[in-house]
Every structure is written in structure tokens, then in C-alpha cells.
Scaffold this motif. Structure first.
Motif, PDB file in Angstrom:
ATOM      1  N   LEU A  23       0.833  -1.211   0.000  1.00  0.00           N
ATOM      2  CA  LEU A  23       0.000   0.000   0.000  1.00  0.00           C
ATOM      3  C   LEU A  23       0.860   1.251   0.000  1.00  0.00           C
ATOM      4  O   LEU A  23       0.642   2.173  -0.782  1.00  0.00           O
ATOM      5  CB  LEU A  23      -0.940   0.014   1.204  1.00  0.00           C
ATOM      6  CG  LEU A  23      -1.771   1.294   1.367  1.00  0.00           C
ATOM      7  CD1 LEU A  23      -2.774   1.416   0.230  1.00  0.00           C
ATOM      8  CD2 LEU A  23      -2.473   1.310   2.705  1.00  0.00           C
ATOM      9  N   LEU A  74       0.699   4.020  -3.020  1.00  0.00           N
ATOM     10  CA  LEU A  74       0.021   5.299  -2.754  1.00  0.00           C
ATOM     11  C   LEU A  74       0.512   6.480  -3.599  1.00  0.00           C
ATOM     12  O   LEU A  74      -0.308   7.273  -4.070  1.00  0.00           O
ATOM     13  CB  LEU A  74       0.119   5.651  -1.273  1.00  0.00           C
ATOM     14  CG  LEU A  74      -0.930   5.018  -0.369  1.00  0.00           C
ATOM     15  CD1 LEU A  74      -0.646   5.386   1.080  1.00  0.00           C
ATOM     16  CD2 LEU A  74      -2.325   5.439  -0.755  1.00  0.00           C
ATOM     17  N   THR A 124      -0.850  10.310  -8.210  1.00  0.00           N
ATOM     18  CA  THR A 124      -1.303  11.396  -7.347  1.00  0.00           C
ATOM     19  C   THR A 124      -0.822  12.725  -7.908  1.00  0.00           C
ATOM     20  O   THR A 124       0.374  12.907  -8.152  1.00  0.00           O
ATOM     21  CB  THR A 124      -0.753  11.214  -5.921  1.00  0.00           C
ATOM     22  OG1 THR A 124      -1.163   9.939  -5.446  1.00  0.00           O
ATOM     23  CG2 THR A 124      -1.274  12.273  -4.985  1.00  0.00           C
ATOM     24  N   ALA A 165      -7.432  11.221  -4.779  1.00  0.00           N
ATOM     25  CA  ALA A 165      -6.536  10.197  -4.230  1.00  0.00           C
ATOM     26  C   ALA A 165      -6.781   8.817  -4.829  1.00  0.00           C
ATOM     27  O   ALA A 165      -5.871   7.993  -4.862  1.00  0.00           O
ATOM     28  CB  ALA A 165      -6.688  10.137  -2.718  1.00  0.00           C
ATOM     29  N   ASN A 166      -8.007   8.522  -5.305  1.00  0.00           N
ATOM     30  CA  ASN A 166      -8.356   7.221  -5.878  1.00  0.00           C
ATOM     31  C   ASN A 166      -8.005   6.062  -4.929  1.00  0.00           C
ATOM     32  O   ASN A 166      -7.379   5.086  -5.323  1.00  0.00           O
ATOM     33  CB  ASN A 166      -7.667   7.003  -7.226  1.00  0.00           C
ATOM     34  CG  ASN A 166      -8.107   8.000  -8.254  1.00  0.00           C
ATOM     35  OD1 ASN A 166      -9.255   8.411  -8.271  1.00  0.00           O
ATOM     36  ND2 ASN A 166      -7.184   8.417  -9.106  1.00  0.00           N
ATOM     37  N   LEU A 167      -8.409   6.181  -3.682  1.00  0.00           N
ATOM     38  CA  LEU A 167      -8.032   5.175  -2.687  1.00  0.00           C
ATOM     39  C   LEU A 167      -8.657   3.814  -2.946  1.00  0.00           C
ATOM     40  O   LEU A 167      -8.045   2.790  -2.653  1.00  0.00           O
ATOM     41  CB  LEU A 167      -8.394   5.672  -1.287  1.00  0.00           C
ATOM     42  CG  LEU A 167      -7.552   6.828  -0.777  1.00  0.00           C
ATOM     43  CD1 LEU A 167      -8.013   7.249   0.609  1.00  0.00           C
ATOM     44  CD2 LEU A 167      -6.092   6.453  -0.748  1.00  0.00           C
ATOM     45  N   GLY A 168      -9.852   3.774  -3.491  1.00  0.00           N
ATOM     46  CA  GLY A 168     -10.482   2.488  -3.798  1.00  0.00           C
ATOM     47  C   GLY A 168      -9.704   1.720  -4.848  1.00  0.00           C
ATOM     48  O   GLY A 168      -9.439   0.522  -4.707  1.00  0.00           O
ATOM     49  N   ARG A 169      -9.322   2.415  -5.905  1.00  0.00           N
ATOM     50  CA  ARG A 169      -8.535   1.791  -6.973  1.00  0.00           C
ATOM     51  C   ARG A 169      -7.173   1.341  -6.452  1.00  0.00           C
ATOM     52  O   ARG A 169      -6.677   0.269  -6.806  1.00  0.00           O
ATOM     53  CB  ARG A 169      -8.360   2.779  -8.111  1.00  0.00           C
ATOM     54  CG  ARG A 169      -7.715   2.186  -9.332  1.00  0.00           C
ATOM     55  CD  ARG A 169      -7.657   3.174 -10.461  1.00  0.00           C
ATOM     56  NE  ARG A 169      -9.013   3.536 -10.851  1.00  0.00           N
ATOM     57  CZ  ARG A 169      -9.324   4.581 -11.584  1.00  0.00           C
ATOM     58  NH1 ARG A 169      -8.380   5.379 -12.008  1.00  0.00           N
ATOM     59  NH2 ARG A 169     -10.573   4.842 -11.902  1.00  0.00           N
ATOM     60  N   LYS A 170      -6.572   2.138  -5.591  1.00  0.00           N
ATOM     61  CA  LYS A 170      -5.269   1.788  -5.032  1.00  0.00           C
ATOM     62  C   LYS A 170      -5.378   0.620  -4.053  1.00  0.00           C
ATOM     63  O   LYS A 170      -4.472  -0.211  -3.971  1.00  0.00           O
ATOM     64  CB  LYS A 170      -4.638   3.000  -4.361  1.00  0.00           C
ATOM     65  CG  LYS A 170      -4.213   4.039  -5.376  1.00  0.00           C
ATOM     66  CD  LYS A 170      -3.602   5.244  -4.741  1.00  0.00           C
ATOM     67  CE  LYS A 170      -3.253   6.262  -5.803  1.00  0.00           C
ATOM     68  NZ  LYS A 170      -2.587   7.430  -5.277  1.00  0.00           N
ATOM     69  N   ALA A 171      -6.481   0.517  -3.335  1.00  0.00           N
ATOM     70  CA  ALA A 171      -6.684  -0.618  -2.428  1.00  0.00           C
ATOM     71  C   ALA A 171      -6.843  -1.918  -3.218  1.00  0.00           C
ATOM     72  O   ALA A 171      -6.306  -2.965  -2.817  1.00  0.00           O
ATOM     73  CB  ALA A 171      -7.907  -0.382  -1.549  1.00  0.00           C
ATOM     74  N   THR A 215      -3.432  -2.803  -4.546  1.00  0.00           N
ATOM     75  CA  THR A 215      -2.610  -3.299  -3.443  1.00  0.00           C
ATOM     76  C   THR A 215      -2.969  -4.734  -3.108  1.00  0.00           C
ATOM     77  O   THR A 215      -2.091  -5.565  -2.868  1.00  0.00           O
ATOM     78  CB  THR A 215      -2.804  -2.402  -2.200  1.00  0.00           C
ATOM     79  OG1 THR A 215      -2.413  -1.076  -2.533  1.00  0.00           O
ATOM     80  CG2 THR A 215      -1.981  -2.883  -1.038  1.00  0.00           C
TER      81      THR A 215
END
Length: 87
Positions: A18, A22, A26, A46-52, A55
Motif C-alpha cells: 500500500l 500510494l 497522485t 486520491a483514488n483510494l479504492g482503486r489503489k486498495a 494493493t
């Protein structure tokens, strides 16, 4: 490797992956307005869902490689170069 050890190793790999993923994609906000809740340099999206998801997939691939290495005789403490001398 027991199931508990496998889960712990996967979680450790997931967190390391992760923090490696991250920064990708960005873009900082050059015109951040502190009054509106933004700040200069904060990510626009941030696109955290896509990065999760990325990961999780990366951690699964790395975990399968580690599992295969542990299960194989290539890295063994019972025989080979890493083994202790017998009595």
C-alpha cells in the motif's frame, strides 16, 4: 506455513505494498484554498479504492511467491546449505 502465519504475512505484505502504491497517479493541487478545506500540495483525487484493489492484487501475487518459496525445498533449514550439522 499455517493459516495464521499466512494471514499475518499477507497483512504485512499488504501494508508495505500500500505504501509503495500510494504515490502513483497522485497529482497535487497547485491552487489549494485553505478556506474551502483544501491545501496546496494535497492530492486532487486520491483514488483510494482503486489503489486498495491494486494493493490487494499485488500483495496476493507476492504472497503466492513467498508461499511457494516456503513450501519448496529450495530454501530449507532441514537440508541443504542452511541446515544445521547433524549429531
Amino acid at each position: 506455513m499455517t493459516w495464521f502465519t499466512g494471514v499475518v504475512v499477507y497483512l504485512l505484505i499488504w501494508w508495505m505494498a500500500l505504501f509503495a502504491i500510494l504515490p502513483f497517479g497522485t497529482r497535487p493541487d497547485a491552487e489549494g484554498d485553505p478556506d474551502a478545506g483544501g491545501w496546496r500540495g494535497a492530492p486532487v483525487a486520491a483514488n483510494l479504492g482503486r489503489k486498495a484493489i491494486a494493493t490487494t492484487i499485488l500483495a496476493a501475487v507476492i504472497w503466492v511467491g513467498i508461499w511457494a518459496l516456503v513450501r519448496s525445498d529450495w530454501l530449507s533449514f532441514r537440508s541443504g546449505v542452511f541446515s544445521l550439522p547433524g549429531p
